[in-house]
Design an enzyme around this catalytic site. Sequence first.
Site, PDB file in Angstrom:
ATOM      1  N   ASP A 279      34.692  78.650  56.720  1.00  0.00           N
ATOM      2  CA  ASP A 279      35.581  78.078  57.735  1.00  0.00           C
ATOM      3  C   ASP A 279      34.725  77.153  58.592  1.00  0.00           C
ATOM      4  OD1 ASP A 279      37.060  77.546  60.048  1.00  0.00           O
ATOM      5  OD2 ASP A 279      38.103  79.478  59.968  1.00  0.00           O
TER       6      ASP A 279
ATOM      7  N   TYR B 158      37.541  84.348  64.078  1.00  0.00           N
ATOM      8  CA  TYR B 158      38.773  84.083  64.815  1.00  0.00           C
ATOM      9  C   TYR B 158      39.695  85.304  64.674  1.00  0.00           C
ATOM     10  CZ  TYR B 158      43.416  82.315  65.788  1.00  0.00           C
ATOM     11  OH  TYR B 158      44.687  82.175  66.271  1.00  0.00           O
TER      12      TYR B 158
ATOM     13  N   LYS C  92      42.126  71.706  65.464  1.00  0.00           N
ATOM     14  CA  LYS C  92      40.975  71.637  66.361  1.00  0.00           C
ATOM     15  C   LYS C  92      40.305  70.261  66.284  1.00  0.00           C
ATOM     16  CE  LYS C  92      42.399  75.745  67.100  1.00  0.00           C
ATOM     17  NZ  LYS C  92      42.545  76.576  65.983  1.00  0.00           N
TER      18      LYS C  92
ATOM     19  N   ARG D 210      57.740  68.812  49.249  1.00  0.00           N
ATOM     20  CA  ARG D 210      56.905  70.022  49.292  1.00  0.00           C
ATOM     21  C   ARG D 210      55.762  69.872  48.289  1.00  0.00           C
ATOM     22  NH1 ARG D 210      58.213  73.708  46.097  1.00  0.00           N
ATOM     23  NH2 ARG D 210      60.435  73.767  46.585  1.00  0.00           N
TER      24      ARG D 210
HETATM   25  C1  LIG Z   1      37.762  79.223  63.379  1.00  0.00           C
HETATM   26  C2  LIG Z   1      39.247  79.214  63.203  1.00  0.00           C
HETATM   27  N1  LIG Z   1      39.778  79.315  61.979  1.00  0.00           N
HETATM   28  C3  LIG Z   1      41.112  79.318  61.777  1.00  0.00           C
HETATM   29  C4  LIG Z   1      41.996  79.240  62.834  1.00  0.00           C
HETATM   30  C5  LIG Z   1      43.472  79.285  62.571  1.00  0.00           C
HETATM   31  O1  LIG Z   1      44.039  78.028  62.637  1.00  0.00           O
HETATM   32  P1  LIG Z   1      45.513  77.703  63.141  1.00  0.00           P
HETATM   33  O2  LIG Z   1      45.623  78.162  64.565  1.00  0.00           O
HETATM   34  O3  LIG Z   1      45.630  76.226  62.956  1.00  0.00           O
HETATM   35  O4  LIG Z   1      46.455  78.479  62.251  1.00  0.00           O
HETATM   36  C6  LIG Z   1      41.491  79.116  64.137  1.00  0.00           C
HETATM   37  C7  LIG Z   1      42.420  79.026  65.274  1.00  0.00           C
HETATM   38  O5  LIG Z   1      42.010  79.101  66.417  1.00  0.00           O
HETATM   39  C8  LIG Z   1      40.087  79.115  64.317  1.00  0.00           C
HETATM   40  O6  LIG Z   1      39.534  79.021  65.547  1.00  0.00           O
END
Ligand SMILES: Cc1ncc(COP(=O)(O)O)c(C=O)c1O
Length: 385
Positions: A176, A103, A201, A50
Site C-alpha cells: 500500500d 490503516y 489521498k 463497468r
Molecule cells: C494507507 C491507506 N490505505 C487505504 C485506505 C483506504 O482508502 P479509501 O478511504 O479511499 O477507501 C486509506 C484511507 O485512509 C489509507 O490511509
Amino acid sequence: MSDFGFETRAIHAGQEPDPRTGAVVPAIYATSTYKQDGVGGLREGYEYSRSANPTRTALEECLAALEKGVRGFAFASGLAAEDTLLRALTKPGDHVVIPNDAYGGTYRLFDKVQARWGLAYDPVPIADVEAVRAAVQPGTTRIVWVETPTNPLLGIADIAALAEVAHAADALLVVDNTFASSYLQQPLDLGADVVVHSTTKYAGGHSDVVGGALVVRDEAVAEPIAFHQNSMGAVAGPFDSWLVLRGLRTLALRMERHSDNAERVVAFLQGRPEVSEVIYPGLVEHPGHAVAARQMKRFGGMVSFRMAAGERAALDVVEHTELFTLAESLGGVESLIEHPGRMTHASAAGSPLEVPDDLVRVSVGIETADDLVADLAQAFERLAR
Ligand SMILES: Cc1ncc(COP(=O)(O)O)c(C=O)c1O
C-alpha cells in the site's frame, strides 16, 4: 512512455490530445454504454462502462506508467481496490500476513469482512523482516501485505527484503503506497507484485474525490484482477477518474512541497517540551530511517507525534489548531490534524492494531510553512493556559 521521467509520464501517459478535436485534456465520458457497429462491433473495445470507460482508461494508463507496472486499475475507493484484490488472489483457507500497524479500515476489511469468508490473517511487525519470515506459512500464505510508511505510526518496511521473503514462499508482496505516493516510492522496482493506493489521498491531492487503485507487475496477476474488477463492479466513475488524473499531473510538485513543509513542522515539534516523541521517517533516530532513505526519494508529508501529558493533551491540540483542519483523511493540499485513536483508527480499538491514545497525526499541506508552524505554536500556547 517508460523512457520518460516521472513528471513527463504524469502529464502525458494515457493523455494524448483527443484525435477528433485536439482537446488537450482528456474528456469526461459520462456514458454508460457505447454504440456498436453491428453486433459485437465495438469501437476500441468499449461496450459498457463497468467494463471500461475512456476516462477511466486514461487514469489507469497513467497510474500504470507512474508505478511502472503492466496494468493499472481504478476503483471507487481504496478499500474497494483492496477487497477486489483479495477476492481475485485468495480463496477460503488461504492466509495473509498483514502489518500490526495499518490503516484501521484495512484491518477492519481483514478482520470483519474477509475473515468471515475464510481468509486467515496474522498481524506482524513488518519492520522486522525475520518476524515476517516466521509468520509466512509456505503453501498457505498467498500475500504478504505491507504499508510503508504505515498509518499512523509511520513504520517502515523494507520492500526489497520482504519481496524476497514472500517470493521464497510462493506468495505475492502487496504494498500500500498511499502514504509515500508513486512519486516518492516505486515498490514494483523494488520487487513488489502489486501496488495499492487510496487515490483519495496524494494521488487526487485536493480532498475532492474518493478513489482507489491497483497497479501490477505481471500480466498473470492482472488477469484475475481485471476479471474481478468487472465482475464485482466497484469501479471508479468517469468524473472521479478525471479528478484523480488531474491530481496526478501535479503530484511530483506537491510531494516536494509536502516534504519541505513536513520537515519544518518536524523541526518545530522537536523543540516543544509538551511532545514526548516526534515520528517521521526522515529523522535519523527513526528506526526505519536507513531503509526509508534507501527506498524513498524523500520522506513525505505525514508526521505523527505523542503528547507527554497523554490523551487529553492530544485531544486539546487537535481541537485548537486553526489552519490545520480537524478532519480524517490526508494527502490534500490543505493541512489536516486528527486523533487516530478516536478517529481514523477507532475500528482498531482493542485489537493488536490499537494505537496509543496520546498520538496526534498531521497531514502537512502545501500552505506557507511559516503559517503552519505558527498555527501549531498557538495551539501549544493555548494548551499551556
Ligand atoms: C494507507 C491507506 N490505505 C487505504 C485506505 C483506504 O482508502 P479509501 O478511504 O479511499 O477507501 C486509506 C484511507 O485512509 C489509507 O490511509
